[in-house]
Design a protein around this motif. Structure first.
Motif, PDB file in Angstrom:
ATOM      1  N   GLU A 132       0.825  -1.212   0.000  1.00  0.00           N
ATOM      2  CA  GLU A 132       0.000   0.000   0.000  1.00  0.00           C
ATOM      3  C   GLU A 132       0.855   1.256   0.000  1.00  0.00           C
ATOM      4  OE1 GLU A 132      -2.421  -0.310   3.420  1.00  0.00           O
ATOM      5  OE2 GLU A 132      -3.528  -2.090   2.727  1.00  0.00           O
ATOM      6  N   GLU A 133       1.934   1.232   0.759  1.00  0.00           N
ATOM      7  CA  GLU A 133       2.773   2.418   0.917  1.00  0.00           C
ATOM      8  C   GLU A 133       4.231   1.967   0.911  1.00  0.00           C
ATOM      9  OE1 GLU A 133       3.478   6.140   4.021  1.00  0.00           O
ATOM     10  OE2 GLU A 133       1.858   4.683   4.332  1.00  0.00           O
ATOM     11  N   SER A 134       4.841   2.054  -0.246  1.00  0.00           N
ATOM     12  CA  SER A 134       6.224   1.576  -0.391  1.00  0.00           C
ATOM     13  C   SER A 134       7.183   2.655   0.078  1.00  0.00           C
ATOM     14  CB  SER A 134       6.503   1.215  -1.859  1.00  0.00           C
ATOM     15  OG  SER A 134       7.830   0.770  -1.993  1.00  0.00           O
ATOM     16  N   ASP A 135       7.956   2.316   1.100  1.00  0.00           N
ATOM     17  CA  ASP A 135       8.949   3.236   1.669  1.00  0.00           C
ATOM     18  C   ASP A 135      10.314   2.524   1.671  1.00  0.00           C
ATOM     19  OD1 ASP A 135      10.580   4.220   4.212  1.00  0.00           O
ATOM     20  OD2 ASP A 135       9.239   5.850   3.592  1.00  0.00           O
ATOM     21  N   PRO A 136      11.339   3.116   1.087  1.00  0.00           N
ATOM     22  CA  PRO A 136      12.651   2.432   1.007  1.00  0.00           C
ATOM     23  C   PRO A 136      13.177   2.017   2.386  1.00  0.00           C
ATOM     24  CG  PRO A 136      12.622   4.388  -0.370  1.00  0.00           C
ATOM     25  CD  PRO A 136      11.363   4.436   0.421  1.00  0.00           C
ATOM     26  N   ASP A 137      13.039   2.878   3.378  1.00  0.00           N
ATOM     27  CA  ASP A 137      13.541   2.530   4.711  1.00  0.00           C
ATOM     28  C   ASP A 137      12.785   1.342   5.278  1.00  0.00           C
ATOM     29  OD1 ASP A 137      15.368   4.553   4.599  1.00  0.00           O
ATOM     30  OD2 ASP A 137      14.093   6.012   5.666  1.00  0.00           O
ATOM     31  N   CYS A 138      11.483   1.332   5.088  1.00  0.00           N
ATOM     32  CA  CYS A 138      10.688   0.218   5.606  1.00  0.00           C
ATOM     33  C   CYS A 138      10.988  -1.067   4.849  1.00  0.00           C
ATOM     34  CB  CYS A 138       9.191   0.550   5.518  1.00  0.00           C
ATOM     35  SG  CYS A 138       8.715   1.938   6.581  1.00  0.00           S
ATOM     36  N   ILE A 139      11.199  -0.961   3.525  1.00  0.00           N
ATOM     37  CA  ILE A 139      11.556  -2.153   2.745  1.00  0.00           C
ATOM     38  C   ILE A 139      12.904  -2.706   3.202  1.00  0.00           C
ATOM     39  CG2 ILE A 139      12.242  -2.922   0.441  1.00  0.00           C
ATOM     40  CD1 ILE A 139      10.099  -1.077  -0.706  1.00  0.00           C
ATOM     41  N   ASP A 140      13.844  -1.814   3.426  1.00  0.00           N
ATOM     42  CA  ASP A 140      15.156  -2.265   3.911  1.00  0.00           C
ATOM     43  C   ASP A 140      15.026  -2.936   5.286  1.00  0.00           C
ATOM     44  OD1 ASP A 140      18.152  -2.236   3.724  1.00  0.00           O
ATOM     45  OD2 ASP A 140      17.912  -1.025   5.537  1.00  0.00           O
ATOM     46  N   TYR A 141      14.205  -2.322   6.151  1.00  0.00           N
ATOM     47  CA  TYR A 141      13.980  -2.896   7.479  1.00  0.00           C
ATOM     48  C   TYR A 141      13.333  -4.277   7.368  1.00  0.00           C
ATOM     49  CZ  TYR A 141      11.286  -3.696  11.780  1.00  0.00           C
ATOM     50  OH  TYR A 141      10.701  -4.263  12.881  1.00  0.00           O
ATOM     51  N   PHE A 142      12.297  -4.383   6.533  1.00  0.00           N
ATOM     52  CA  PHE A 142      11.597  -5.658   6.361  1.00  0.00           C
ATOM     53  C   PHE A 142      12.526  -6.729   5.792  1.00  0.00           C
ATOM     54  CE2 PHE A 142       8.955  -8.426   3.609  1.00  0.00           C
ATOM     55  CZ  PHE A 142       8.221  -9.057   4.603  1.00  0.00           C
ATOM     56  N   SER A 143      13.389  -6.346   4.884  1.00  0.00           N
ATOM     57  CA  SER A 143      14.317  -7.313   4.300  1.00  0.00           C
ATOM     58  C   SER A 143      15.293  -7.845   5.354  1.00  0.00           C
ATOM     59  CB  SER A 143      15.096  -6.666   3.152  1.00  0.00           C
ATOM     60  OG  SER A 143      14.206  -6.244   2.131  1.00  0.00           O
ATOM     61  N   LYS A 144      15.751  -6.982   6.213  1.00  0.00           N
ATOM     62  CA  LYS A 144      16.651  -7.437   7.281  1.00  0.00           C
ATOM     63  C   LYS A 144      15.933  -8.382   8.247  1.00  0.00           C
ATOM     64  CE  LYS A 144      19.648  -3.358   7.211  1.00  0.00           C
ATOM     65  NZ  LYS A 144      20.116  -2.156   7.962  1.00  0.00           N
ATOM     66  N   VAL A 145      14.675  -8.055   8.538  1.00  0.00           N
ATOM     67  CA  VAL A 145      13.913  -8.936   9.435  1.00  0.00           C
ATOM     68  C   VAL A 145      13.747 -10.315   8.800  1.00  0.00           C
ATOM     69  CG1 VAL A 145      11.639  -9.298  10.482  1.00  0.00           C
ATOM     70  CG2 VAL A 145      12.720  -7.039  10.598  1.00  0.00           C
ATOM     71  N   ILE A 146      13.385 -10.329   7.506  1.00  0.00           N
ATOM     72  CA  ILE A 146      13.181 -11.602   6.821  1.00  0.00           C
ATOM     73  C   ILE A 146      14.484 -12.409   6.762  1.00  0.00           C
ATOM     74  CG2 ILE A 146      12.665 -12.636   4.587  1.00  0.00           C
ATOM     75  CD1 ILE A 146      10.216 -11.778   6.165  1.00  0.00           C
ATOM     76  N   THR A 147      15.596 -11.723   6.556  1.00  0.00           N
ATOM     77  CA  THR A 147      16.885 -12.416   6.473  1.00  0.00           C
ATOM     78  C   THR A 147      17.174 -13.196   7.753  1.00  0.00           C
ATOM     79  OG1 THR A 147      17.717 -10.704   4.998  1.00  0.00           O
ATOM     80  CG2 THR A 147      19.340 -12.127   6.068  1.00  0.00           C
TER      81      THR A 147
END
Length: 1951
Positions: free
Chosen positions: A741-756
């Motif tokens: 819904e709301e793509s934010d680079p910082d949030c995407i980076d945060y989510f990627s680290k969590v998934i990793t």
């Protein structure tokens, strides 16, 4: 000036000028000790300087010059040149004894400072020389003429070393003496010396003050020889106040200031003074705390209760501390006062009452400080210690003392001023904390019942909450939140002031603590309504606080947050309000920062920041844990538990401080969105899982989910924290939707680290991967590429992998290796050095999970062995690094790896595949077994895996390494292998049909060893296993080629078979089996011997075989020796022996060979005469020639060959004879083998025993002539002395042998000892005295050397008895220094030797009145000055005596001990030797310097009285002489009032004796001894009763119990129990002989005692004393009989011990004492009566009865005529009081007259009743008594049962047989066995019994535990074996005593 010139000048006309010049040279020299050393070399004793003092009319200036020189000399001797100590002692003694007036002259009034300094300096040097010189200075000088108080005030600010300084140095020199010497105590007894320096310390330099305080701390407070009385005399209020003034020390500079605040001084000077004052406080404050708070080292006493009222006995200390006018103004003074009142709570109310005016609330700094002190005082209280003695109300009064009442506390908490209110909060917090602590101690008390505990708890709460009402606390809380203003504030018209933010935090924190404590005491829900943790958190966020971690405010903020979170965790309402499920998404997004969930996440993130300091680290960790736990609970409440959706930590971890606001908002929105769409997301995940399974390939579909399901089925183990219910978290779906819904680079980076990170802990990571790859837009490109590499189809294809950076973290390196398989590229990055750097900054759990996952993914690929090995090596390196740096994390690594199901799946123990993983697991298993035994349960699944694989490979005959995987489980003590599993492995190995490989052979050896160690009655092999092992043993024994390992294997099997072969299996052995056993290679003699022992019939077959085929020596020698001992096969066994006779003969003649089991056959050969005379003669010649003539080392076969001399019929003429030859050989053997190193202990002890046997058989004259005719004796004696005096192990035996032989060699029989070869007796004695270690030995006080010292003294006594000329007078001080004046064997021998010296006239210059260390110091034994001494001072003599020990000696006085110490009596180290004390007291009676009162009070009176009870006339005479001398001294006394009681005490005894020499009864003598101890205690409750009796009885009645009825019927209100207790103590210690018992019976004492014992009003303490009296009575045979027959003692003891009659109000400890006393009475009764069965006859009286009948008119109506009584003395026999006893005696007399042997026995009825009493007491004694009491009781049961068995087997008369019918041992045993609580005994001895003993103890109940014992890990048995083997001797004495008693009882019961 040169020394030679000085000496010449001293003889000239200007000696003083020369000395002045010499003194100047010494003072200006950089090495003064060199000048002094040169002087001492020239003038040996400095007599030239001392002679200058002889001149008349020396001026003070001239004397000062001389003493300056002497001071230089003695100070340098004491410091640098200690080898001239004897010169210093000479100077000291000359000055003290010949020039004492000069000392007084230079220390008097009007003397210049130079003169006083010179004398004080010289005296200081003398004292520093050592204990002897210091003692001389102290005792010789008249300190009253040296005005120390005036001298100590003579200060000079310009001179650092002024008169006061040297005065202090002199006093410190005394105090710096050795603690154990008597110098310090003698110095402190002059209580005006040390305090003289106190007043000036306020102005002394800092360093000097610190030195004084440190020395006083060590030498006065910490000195055990300094009594509290001495300390109180020194530290009086007037003296000690100067020490308190040191808290405001000023120093020399402070004199310039007029005020206390140093305002008049320059700022730099003031800073310097304050700095030095702080240094002084660091030493002063601990000193004061010890002085005023320690009951052992300080001057305070424990409180006492006198006459029902509490009276403080610490007013002395209180008066001292009152000199602190305002202690609350100083932190140190505040702590001192608080600590003192904590130790003396009885003074608390008094002190607070004195502060009543100061306690008025006011907003001042002084008041706040005062309240801080009051709070400190409350904190230091320990009221729970006073509940039992002072009562509950008084104890609570220590928590809330007057005047701190409700209104006062209310005024504090509702005050307008924040400082006043904060002080009130702190005070209430201290009160509540102390209340909680008191309640906890009450509940943990072991002496109170649960009912009493609950009542006390409620009463404490009631009293406290009556003052600390919740209303005032709640009002204070509301006030802190600005919600309410009290009526008082409104009336005053004041406004609530705004608080400073840090104060706000502190106030809220303390208030929450108060409310929490209140809630714990009285739980109410109102606290959650009052304290809203969510609102408190809001306030915390609003209040600005310094973020510096080191600040106190920041720590308080963290602590406050933590407490709020704690309140939230217990408040369900607060948890539910964290996430608002009703709020819409738009509303939530607008106010996200106001959400509580957002604030909780923010708290976690802020607390998690990197800059963590040591001070606040613990608080931060707790805050993080609590915050995380609350967030987890919140998510669980709304349907997101960690079990399904993973830990929230993964999401919190990657929120950084830089993007904290954005990421915290994002995570809050994710949680809120997931909660609002929870059901929808759940359906989506389930549907997605089923669809993806259908679409994925077969390889991918069999990955994680199936692996987990397989693990669940196969291993049935908990799969860590991984769940199989939900494939991945639903929070992922919420995050994906938000990002779409709301793509934010910082949030995407945060989510990627969590998934990793999250993917490594998810249930099915491949399913998650597939889902995320369908939503690539919400992830970073790097993560997308990484997830694509997970699919195994594409893993071989090239991937776009980013190049590794140099600073990449460990997770990125591992990821790179996984994606590229390029090991070389990461080799350097994963080196050990780089690895240690990245581990510390990595998430350990994440890294471990990541590596395990990669290992699992790479297992299915063929070309990844290098990668797999790298991963495995990486885990090892991580563990190795953490093991050295952080053991806790290393343990965590082991646990994580081994618990992971993927690792267990990959483990293939015997497979070559996956070798790297298997090796890793085996290393980790070994590490756990060796270093982490607490994790041993984690390896159980791996062991089951190994067991299955082992059976599989053995059945297939695979050649694999069987040993390595199993070695960690078998070799170490912390094994998980059970006996059942070990047997299963053994069976599997034994069934292997193929040949045994090396690895399998090693496994078998270790298995046999393990099973053999743990086999016992608890665990045994099954019959099938035994049969299999036996058959396999036959197979191994018939092997043609035998290797070393094979030999070990058969030996292990043989050992195990001996343990497990049953008698039935042995009986079934055939002749063929037995013959096969004899043919084994290697032989198995131990098994054969075991077979013969279990089944003797097999011995025929074995003997027949050995006779026919021969015996294999030395292996089968034990078997042949055992066969030779059986008479029925003696002929066959002898034939077998003859068959190997030539081989044995060769073995005998081979002297250089080793001794082996062949020696067992030699006694049989010698006894049967099988060796020819020529061989025997040859052996004798060869032994004598090699050992005696050639002086070679003895052969190892010596002891088994020496019997040859006895067997030889015709003894060779060239040998000295049978016994003498052996003696020569033994002495030569000792001489050759007894060395300081490499001693052969066993051989030497055997040789010494043989020497003692020979000496007893040889004629004395031949022994003397033979030993004195050659040099053997001399060399033997020298060697024994050389080594023996330094050897505490073998030395005693060898020295005793030397003494025994010396008595023959040097005996005086009128013949010449003759020969030049004989070592002269004088030389031998001198060798002992001059031995380099003789003094060290004699003065060594360690117990291990005592036996050696005793034997050395025995040797000296032997030599002195043979030749008195060996004595020298200078030996006496050494013997006195080693003497201890006790009745130990050593002290008795020394006393006997000293007596011999004195008798032969070698003690003319010595008075043997000092002993031990005092004698060493006084006589200068360790210096070169022996002989130069003066007579000891009386204080020195009395200082060695202990009055308690003297009283103990009197109460245990041996009435048959002679005065002369000619014989050695029974050893008792706890008493003095009266043979030494009586002459010592006679010596002191002539000492004029000893006052008559001191003489009487230090033991003379009691020793004189007790000596009058002796049967020995010299001892009686010595006691009478002591009393006569004491009376003589009293008559001359000026203190008539003090001496009159002592005079009268002796006078009444003298009147009672009526001029005749009669023994005093012990009973009345003990009364007099007790009376003598009360003469100096007028305040004692018994003073007037006892002394009035003595005063009013001029004709003292010796044969009546003094004041029996007056004390027994005491009606005193408060002291009646003390009166009875005093009476009982006299009776228990005084009834020692039949005379004492008869005296007690004249007053019907036994009847009175039995009445007291059964009285319900008497408490247990008195009953214990009654039982002690009964114990003393039953030790008299007549008393034992009368108490049993006439007073039903056994019945009464049973009733008293019953728990039903036990007073519930009495304490448990008193009941334990009661039971112990009952058992002691029973034990004494049995010992006494049992002695009557072995002694010929027991006469009841040893005095004429006329003495017993001497009574006055008040006791009898008529007097008995003494003449009529002397004609027919009545002799009472033991059995005269019982009909049964009479019959036995009469029957015995008849039988004795007819010369028929008779066995005396106890009446069967008594034995039956006695055993019944023991049986009745068994349950209560075992359940409630101390271990020693239980042991004694069980011992009595064993002895009684054994006695019953013994007498039934003996031959008795017909009448006795009829009377013994009732004594059926079998029935008695059965009854006893049923009464014993075996389970309690088992629990008591758990860990101290072997397995066999434990099974015997459990009996039939052990069958219920057999399966458990077989299936439990063998680590239990192995650790128990190690404990018993290593700590068996170190086990507690009471435990070992109980164990011996239990085992003895089991033997008697036949178990």
């Amino acid at each position: 000036m040169k020394v030679d010139a000085l000496l010449k000048e001293l003889e000239g006309s200007l000696p003083i000028a020369a000395l002045n010049e010499f003194n100047t040279a010494v003072e200006e020299s950089s090495e003064p000790h060199a000048i002094i050393h040169e002087l001492l070399l020239t003038s040996r004793k400095c007599n030239e300087i001392l002679d200058l003092l002889l001149a008349e009319k020396r001026t003070s200036s001239e004397l000062a010059t001389i003493f300056i020189t002497l001071g230089h000399i003695v100070l340098n001797i004491a410091g640098e040149i200690t080898e001239y100590t004897h010169v210093g002692l000479h100077i000291t003694q000359q000055v003290l004894h010949n020039h004492e007036t000069a000392i007084y002259k230079l220390t008097g009034h009007g003397i210049t400072n130079r003169s006083s300094k010179a004398m004080l300096r010289c005296l200081t040097g003398m004292v520093m020389l050592g204990e002897e010189a210091a003692s001389d200075v102290l005792s010789t000088l008249d300190w009253g003429r040296i005005n120390i108080g005036v001298i100590a005030h003579r200060q000079n600010s310009k001179d650092v070393y002024d008169v006061r300084a040297w005065c202090i140095y002199l006093i410190l020199a005394f105090l710096n003496s050795h603690k154990e010497s008597c110098v310090i105590t003698q110095f402190l007894q002059k209580d005006d010396l040390l305090p003289a320096i106190f007043p000036g310390l306020l102005w002394d330099p800092c360093e000097r003050v610190i030195n004084v305080l440190k020395v006083m701390r060590e030498s006065v407070l910490f000195n055990p020889n300094v009594t509290k009385t001495m300390k109180i005399a020194i530290f009086t209020p007037e003296r000690t106040k100067y020490l308190l003034y040191l808290y405001k020390w000023k120093g020399p500079v402070g004199k310039l200031a007029t005020g206390e605040d140093l305002e008049d001084l320059d700022s730099d000077l003031a800073k310097e003074v304050l700095s030095e004052r702080a240094q002084i406080k660091e030493v002063l404050h601990p000193f004061m705390l010890i002085l005023f708070t320690s009951a052992t080292r300080g001057i305070i006493f424990t409180e006492r209760i006198q006459e029902g009222a509490m009276k403080s006995n610490n007013l002395h200390s209180y008066r001292i501390l009152l000199h602190l006018k305002t202690p609350w103004q100083s932190p140190e003074e505040r702590e001192l006062m608080g600590s003192f009142l904590g130790k003396c709570p009885d003074l608390l109310r008094t002190y607070l009452a004195s502060l009543k005016d100061s306690l008025e609330p006011r907003p001042t700094t002084g008041f706040v400080s005062l309240m801080d002190m009051v709070t400190c005082i409350i904190d230091s209280q320990k009221p729970w210690l006073k509940i039992e003695t002072h009562g509950l109300q008084w104890a609570v009064g220590c928590i809330i003392p007057q005047p701190l009442v409700y209104l006062y506390i209310k005024s504090l908490l509702e005050s307008c001023d924040i400082s006043v209110r904060y002080s009130g909060i702190m005070l209430v917090l201290a009160m509540l904390s102390k209340t909680k602590e008191t309640i906890e101690n009450i509940m943990n008390s072991k002496q109170l019942s649960q009912k009493v505990k609950h009542e006390n708890q409620e009463n404490v709460k009631k009293i406290v909450l009556k003052v600390l009402k919740p209303s005032i606390i709640i009002t204070c809380w509301k006030l802190a939140f600005y919600k309410e203003i009290t009526d008082t504030m409104k009336m005053e018209g004041t406004l609530v002031q705004h608080l400073v933010p840090p104060q706000k935090i502190s106030e809220l924190l303390k208030l929450i603590k108060v409310l929490s404590l209140y809630n714990e005491m009285q739980p109410i829900e109102a606290i959650y309504e009052i304290v809203d943790p969510l609102k408190v958190l809001e306030i915390i966020h609003m209040v600005p606080v310094d973020d510096d971690d080191c600040s106190e405010e920041y720590k308080e903020k963290i602590e406050l947050q933590m407490m709020c979170l704690e309140l939230m965790a217990h408040n369900r309402k607060s948890l539910e309000s964290v996430i608002d499920t009703l709020t819409t998404a738009d509303e939530f997004n607008e106010k996200v920062k106001e959400n509580i969930l957002y604030k909780l996440i923010s708290i976690y993130v802020q607390a998690k920041r990197a800059s963590v300091t040591n001070k606040s680290e613990d608080l931060k960790v707790l805050l993080i844990e609590k915050c995380c736990r609350i967030l987890s609970n919140v998510l669980a409440e709304v349907g997101l538990p960690a079990h399904y959706d993973g830990s929230i930590k993964v999401w919190l971890k990657h929120i950084t401080l830089e993007r904290e606001t954005k990421l915290t908002s994002f995570l809050t929105k994710v949680i809120q969105k997931t909660v609002s769409s929870l059901h929808h997301y759940t359906d989506v995940v389930i549907k997605m899982k089923s669809q993806l399974r259908e679409n994925t390939s077969q390889e991918m579909g069999s990955s994680f989910t199936e692996s987990f399901e397989t693990m669940e089925v196969v291993d049935n183990q908990e799969v860590s924290n991984l769940s199989v219910s939900m494939p991945f978290s639903r929070l992922v779906l919420g995050a994906v939707n938000l990002l779409e819904e709301e793509s934010d680079p910082d949030c995407i980076d945060y989510f990627s680290k969590v998934i990793t990170d999250y993917q490594y802990s998810v249930n099915d990571p491949e399913l998650l991967t597939a889902f995320l790859l369908h939503n690539e837009k919400v992830m970073t490109p790097t993560l997308v590429n990484y997830l694509r590499a997970w699919c195994r189809e594409t893993s071989s294809k090239s991937q776009d992998v980013n190049v590794l950076a140099e600073n990449s973290n460990l997770s990125e390196i591992l990821k790179y290796l996984f994606m590229t398989d390029d090991v070389q590229a990461v080799e350097n990055l994963l080196s050990l050095e780089k690895l240690t750097e990245v581990i510390s900054t990595s998430d350990l759990d994440l890294i471990i999970s990541q590596i395990i996952l990669y290992i699992h993914l790479k297992l299915g690929m063929k070309k990844n062995k290098k990668v797999l090995k790298k991963y495995a090596d990486l885990l090892k390196e991580i563990y190795s690094f953490l093991e050295d740096n952080d053991p806790n994390k290393a343990e965590h690594v082991l646990q994580t790896v081994l618990e992971h199901p993927l690792i267990l799946t990959a483990y293939k123990p015997f497979s070559s595949k996956n070798f790297a993983v298997t090796e890793l697991i085996q290393d980790f298993i070994a590490a756990i077994s060796a270093k982490q035994p607490e994790l041993v349960s984690k390896v159980v699944p791996y062991f089951h895996n190994i067991m299955k694989a082992l059976e599989f490979h053995l059945n297939r005959n695979d050649v694999v390494n069987y040993w390595d995987p199993l070695s960690p489980f078998i070799m170490l003590s912390h094994t998980v292998v059970s006996y059942e599993a070990a047997e299963q492995m053994l069976t599997a190995c034994l069934k292997t049909p193929c040949s045994i490989s090396d690895a399998l052979e090693t496994l078998l050896i270790e298995l046999l060893k393990l099973i053999s160690r743990t086999t016992s009655f608890k665990r045994k092999l099954k019959e099938e296993t035994v049969e299999l092992l036996f058959s396999k043993f036959y197979e191994w024994g018939r092997a043609k080629e035998v290797s070393a390992s094979h030999e070990i294997l058969t030996q292990r099997a043989e050992t195990l078979l001996i343990q497990v072969l049953s008698p039935a299996a042995i009986e079934q052995l055939t002749a063929g089996n037995l013959k096969s056993l004899l043919q084994f290679q290697p032989p198995c003699p131990d098994l054969c011997c075991h077979i013969v022992k279990q089944h003797p019939q097999h011995s025929h077959t074995l003997a027949k075989y050995l006779k026919k085929h021969g015996t294999i020596l030395p292996h089968q020698a034990p078997l042949l020796a055992q066969l030779l001992n059986q008479n029925d096969i003696a002929e066959k066994a002898t034939g077998a022996l003859i068959k190997v006779l030539s081989e044995i003969k060769t073995w005998i003649l081979d002297f250089e060979g080793e001794e082996d089991k062949t020696s067992l056959l030699l006694p049989h050969i010698f006894s049967k005469g099988l060796l020819d005379e020529e061989t025997l003669t040859d052996v004798c010649h060869k032994l004598y020639e090699e050992i005696v003539t050639k002086k070679q080392s003895p052969p190892k076969k010596l002891m088994c060959l020496l019997p040859v001399f006895k067997v030889l019929k015709t003894f060779p003429a060239d040998l000295p004879g049978e016994h003498l030859s052996v003696l020569h050989i033994c002495l030569s053997c000792i001489k050759m083998t007894y060395q300081k190193e490499n001693q052969q202990s066993g051989l030497l002890l055997s040789v010494v025993k043989l020497v003692n046997d020979i000496v007893a058989e040889v004629d004395e004259s031949s022994l003397q002539s033979n030993l004195t005719s050659n040099k053997l004796w001399s060399s033997f004696a020298k060697q024994v002395l050389r080594v023996g005096i330094t050897d505490p192990i073998l030395g005693p035996d060898l020295v005793q042998t030397l003494a025994q032989l010396s008595s023959f060699v040097y005996r005086k029989d009128g013949k010449s000892i003759g020969g030049e070869c004989v070592l002269p007796i004088n030389t031998l004695y001198q060798m002992i005295m001059a031995h380099s270690q003789y003094l060290a030995l004699m003065f060594n006080e360690e117990e291990e050397w005592e036996k050696l010292k005793e034997k050395v003294v025995l040797l000296q006594q032997t030599l002195v008895d043979c030749e008195e000329s060996v004595c020298q007078e200078n030996h006496v001080p050494i013997l006195l220094g080693a003497y201890g004046a006790s009745m130990s064997l050593l002290d008795q021998r020394i006393l006997k030797l000293l007596f011999t010296y004195e008798k032969k006239g070698y003690m003319t210059s010595y008075q043997p009145v000092l002993w031990g260390k005092a004698a060493i110091v006084h006589f200068g034994v360790k210096t070169q000055n022996i002989g130069f001494f003066r007579d000891p001072m009386p204080e020195q003599v009395l200082g060695q005596l202990s009055m308690d020990k003297i009283l103990h000696t009197c109460y245990n006085f041996n009435t048959r001990l002679p005065l002369e110490p000619t014989d050695i009596s029974k050893e008792d180290k706890t008493v003095y030797d009266v043979r030494f004390l009586l002459p010592l007291m006679l010596y002191l009676s002539e000492e004029e310097r000893l006052s008559e009162i001191d003489y009487a009070e230090t033991g003379a009176a009691v020793l004189g009285l007790i000596a009058l009870t002796s049967h020995e006339q010299p001892v009686w005479g010595a006691g009478a002489a002591i009393l006569r001398c004491m009376v003589h001294k009293m008559e001359k006394s000026r203190h008539k009032r003090l001496s009159l009681p002592w005079f009268w005490l002796v006078g009444v005894v003298s009147c009672a004796l009526k001029g005749k020499q009669r023994r005093l009864p012990a009973l009345t003598t003990h009364f007099l001894i007790h009376a003598s101890q009360l003469l100096s205690q007028p305040e004692h409750p018994l003073y007037y009763i006892v002394l009035n009796y003595v005063y009013l009885k001029p004709d003292f009645k010796l044969y009546l119990v003094p004041e029996l009825f007056r004390l027994y019927n005491s009606a005193h209100i408060t002291d009646s129990e003390k009166h009875r207790s005093f009476l009982l103590s006299i009776l228990s210690s005084g009834i020692r002989q039949i005379l004492d018992y008869k005296i007690s019976q004249r007053s019907f004492t036994a009847t009175l005692m039995m009445g007291m014992l059964q009285a319900p009003s008497d408490d247990n303490e008195l009953k214990v004393q009654v039982l002690e009296v009964l114990e003393a009575m039953v030790r008299i045979p007549l008393g034992a009989v009368e108490l049993v027959v006439q007073h039903s003692l056994l019945t009464v003891l049973s009733a008293v011990s019953s728990p039903d009659t036990h007073d519930p109000s009495s304490s448990k400890s008193s009941h334990l004492l009661l039971l112990s006393s009952v058992v002691k009475v029973l034990n004494a009764l049995w010992e006494t009566l049992f002695q009557t069965t072995v002694r010929e006859d027991i006469v009841a009286s040893d005095i004429p009865d006329k003495q017993l009948l001497e009574v006055d008119d008040s006791h009898t109506k008529r007097k008995a005529d003494p003449e009529t009584k002397t004609n027919s003395p009545k002799r009472i026999r033991l059995d005269s009081c019982s009909k049964d006893f009479d019959e036995d005696v009469n029957e015995d007399e008849k039988l004795m007259d007819s010369n028929v042997p008779v066995q005396k026995l106890l009446p069967p009825l008594f034995v039956y009743e006695y055993l019944n009493t023991l049986k009745l007491l068994l349950p209560v004694v075992i359940a409630n008594s101390p271990l020693t009491t239980v042991a004694t009781h069980l011992q009595l049961v064993s002895d009684t049962l054994h006695y019953v068995e013994t007498i039934r087997e003996s031959v008795f008369t017909e009448k006795q047989r009829i009377r013994l019918v009732a004594m059926a041992p079998d029935i008695m045993k059965e009854q006893v066995s049923k009464r014993i609580q075996w389970n309690i005994l088992h629990d008591l001895l758990q860990g101290f019994l072997t397995d066999d003993e434990e099974v015997r103890l459990l009996g039939t109940k052990s069958k219920d535990f057999l399966e458990k014992w077989r299936s439990e890990p063998l680590s239990v048995a192995l650790q128990k074996l190690e404990h018993i083997e290593s700590d068996g001797e170190k086990s507690p004495h009471d435990i070992m005593e109980l164990k011996e008693a239990v085992l003895k009882l089991l033997n008697v019961l036949g178990r």
